[in-house]
Motif scaffolding. Structure first.
Motif: not given
Length: 98
Positions: A24, A27-28, A31, A33, A85, A88-90, A93-94, A98
């Motif tokens: 994770r 990836s963060a 991309d 983010r 966390d 966005p996507g964490g 956050y979600e 969101a």
């Protein structure tokens, strides 16, 4: 410190993080983010250094248990920031933003 210096930003004990996920994090950092995450990693690095200096710095109001709890709280915040966390996507956050 430059926000692009991932080696410095990721220089912390990942074993202390209950929710650390190497995939994770990677990836963060790759991309759209990446700037959010790098910024949060930089804040976490600052807060960690600050928390480490609290016991030796100017007196923080409160007794020893209060100061220990304060430092623990700062460390909890740094863990949330480092685990991605609050981007966005964490998880947080979600759940909360969101």
């Amino acid at each position: 410190m430059r926000f692009t210096d991932e080696q410095l930003l990721l220089d912390f004990d990942k074993a202390e993080l209950a929710g650390w996920d190497e995939e994770r994090s990677a990836s963060a950092l790759r991309d759209d983010r990446a700037e959010w995450y790098r910024s949060q990693l930089a804040v976490a690095k600052f807060l960690t250094g600050w928390a480490e200096r609290i016991p030796d710095g100017p007196r923080v109001p409160g007794d020893e248990p209060f100061i220990e709890g304060y430092i623990h709280g700062v460390r909890e915040v740094t863990a949330i920031l480092r685990q991605a966390d609050l981007i966005p996507g964490g998880v947080l956050y979600e759940e909360w933003l969101a």
